[in-house]
Write a protein that holds these residues in place. Structure first.
Motif, short mmCIF file in Angstrom:
data_model
loop_
_atom_site.label_atom_id
_atom_site.label_comp_id
_atom_site.label_asym_id
_atom_site.label_seq_id
_atom_site.Cartn_x
_atom_site.Cartn_y
_atom_site.Cartn_z
N GLN A 1 0.94 4.84 -8.42
CA GLN A 1 2.20 4.24 -8.85
C GLN A 1 2.07 2.73 -9.07
N PRO A 2 2.59 2.22 -10.20
CA PRO A 2 2.63 0.77 -10.38
C PRO A 2 3.68 0.17 -9.44
N VAL A 3 3.48 -1.06 -9.02
CA VAL A 3 4.42 -1.69 -8.10
C VAL A 3 5.53 -2.39 -8.87
N THR B 1 -4.80 0.21 -4.40
CA THR B 1 -4.92 1.18 -5.48
C THR B 1 -4.10 2.42 -5.18
N VAL C 1 2.27 1.70 -3.87
CA VAL C 1 1.38 2.31 -4.86
C VAL C 1 1.21 3.81 -4.61
N THR D 1 0.83 -1.21 0.00
CA THR D 1 0.00 0.00 0.00
C THR D 1 0.86 1.26 0.00
#
Length: 326
Positions: free
Chosen positions: A311-313, A308, A89, A86
């Motif tokens: 940023q992509p992980v 959500t 992202v 969390t």
């Protein structure tokens, strides 16, 4: 010859570590049984074996432990991996470097009323049956609440909304008292609270997360040792020492249950031997043997949690096996 050479190198490294004691600040979530390796490492002076002086603090809830790592108030935080995701992202980085538990650290415990007839229900039916119920957990925004929220959403319920969250902290007596006074219908407590509720005759295991009843959380990254990425660059040897100390403790817990139970009994002196043994047998299912982390486990955790954010992980940046004992 190669084994002998490796042993000599390991012995030399151990001597060099022991010769220069260094304080390591460790933050843990409450006083849960899942952190058995931390307690064993402290009682058996395994930190000292690797030249460390442990400064251990306890906070109520995963968000506070995560904050300690993010702000570098602690060198190491024992925190659930879902908090790392969390954060990721949201563009904030914390790195896991030892996998303590590969399943949830709490079962769902339910009152006798809620338990009635539940033994034949599916996971979906059990979750739907929680509609209108009061469910206790350690903290707001913690791993227990997030996990229940994911399951509720999967089966058409909302949390909060259809299910009411009640926050009772991490200490076991709070859960026993809440069930006794009919203030809650179910709970996701850290052990040994679940065992104590059952022994008091006020509840039973409704959803057995720890034995794999819920497929989505069977082999994931749940509870990990985590640190700020700056520490990986600036304090690699300190992290390596911590991983070695915890690794030695895990070996005791997994390979010598008799000794492990005796050490955990010292950590929880108010518990009866029977309660300690039962808690140990339940929690030992989720302790990993070697602390290794895989990208598949990271993805599995993300898949069930679905955090959500903008940023992509980048999964490889959220964990490392660099500091594990070879």
């Amino acid at each position: 010859m190669k084994i002998f050479k490796s042993s000599v190198i390991a012995a030399s490294l151990l001597l060099s570590w022991a010769a220069c004691a260094e304080t390591v600040k460790i933050t843990n979530i409450g006083h849960g049984y899942y952190s058995g390796a931390l307690y064993v490492a402290k009682r058996e002076k395994l930190f000292e074996k690797y030249g460390l002086e442990p400064d251990i603090s306890f906070v109520q809830g995963g968000p506070l432990a995560l904050q300690a790592a993010l702000t570098k108030q602690a060198d190491v935080a024992i925190v659930s991996y879902e908090h790392i995701l969390t954060s990721a992202v949201q563009g904030k980085q914390v790195v896991a470097f030892f996998n303590i538990a590969n399943r949830p650290v709490n079962n769902v415990i339910a009152s006798e009323k809620l338990m009635a007839g539940s033994e034949k229900l599916s996971v979906e039916q059990k979750i739907k049956r929680l509609a209108g119920m009061r469910v206790a957990m350690p903290s707001a925004g913690g791993s227990g609440e997030k996990m229940l929220g994911v399951l509720a959403k999967k089966y058409g319920l909302t949390l909060p909304g259809d299910i009411t969250s009640v926050y009772l902290g991490a200490e076991a007596p709070s859960y026993v008292a809440a069930f006794q006074r009919d203030l809650i219908d179910a709970a996701l407590p850290f052990e040994p609270a679940g065992v104590l509720v059952q022994q008091a005759g006020k509840g039973k295991i409704y959803l057995n997360m720890m034995n794999g009843e819920v497929p989505e959380v069977r082999d994931i990254l749940f509870m990990v040792l985590a640190t700020h990425p700056d520490n990986i660059k600036e304090k690699p040897e300190l992290l390596r020492r911590v991983a070695h100390a915890i690794g030695d403790a895990v070996k005791i817990l997994k390979e010598d249950p008799k000794r492990g139970k005796a050490l955990m009994a010292l950590e929880y002196p108010a518990m009866s031997p029977e309660t300690n043994d039962q808690a140990y047998d339940i929690v030992s299912q989720i302790w990993t043997k070697d602390g290794k982390i895989s990208e598949a486990q990271a993805h599995a955790t993300f898949d069930y949690l679905q955090p959500t954010g903008p940023q992509p992980v980048n999964f490889p940046t959220t964990f490392t096996n660099e500091f594990l004992p070879k």
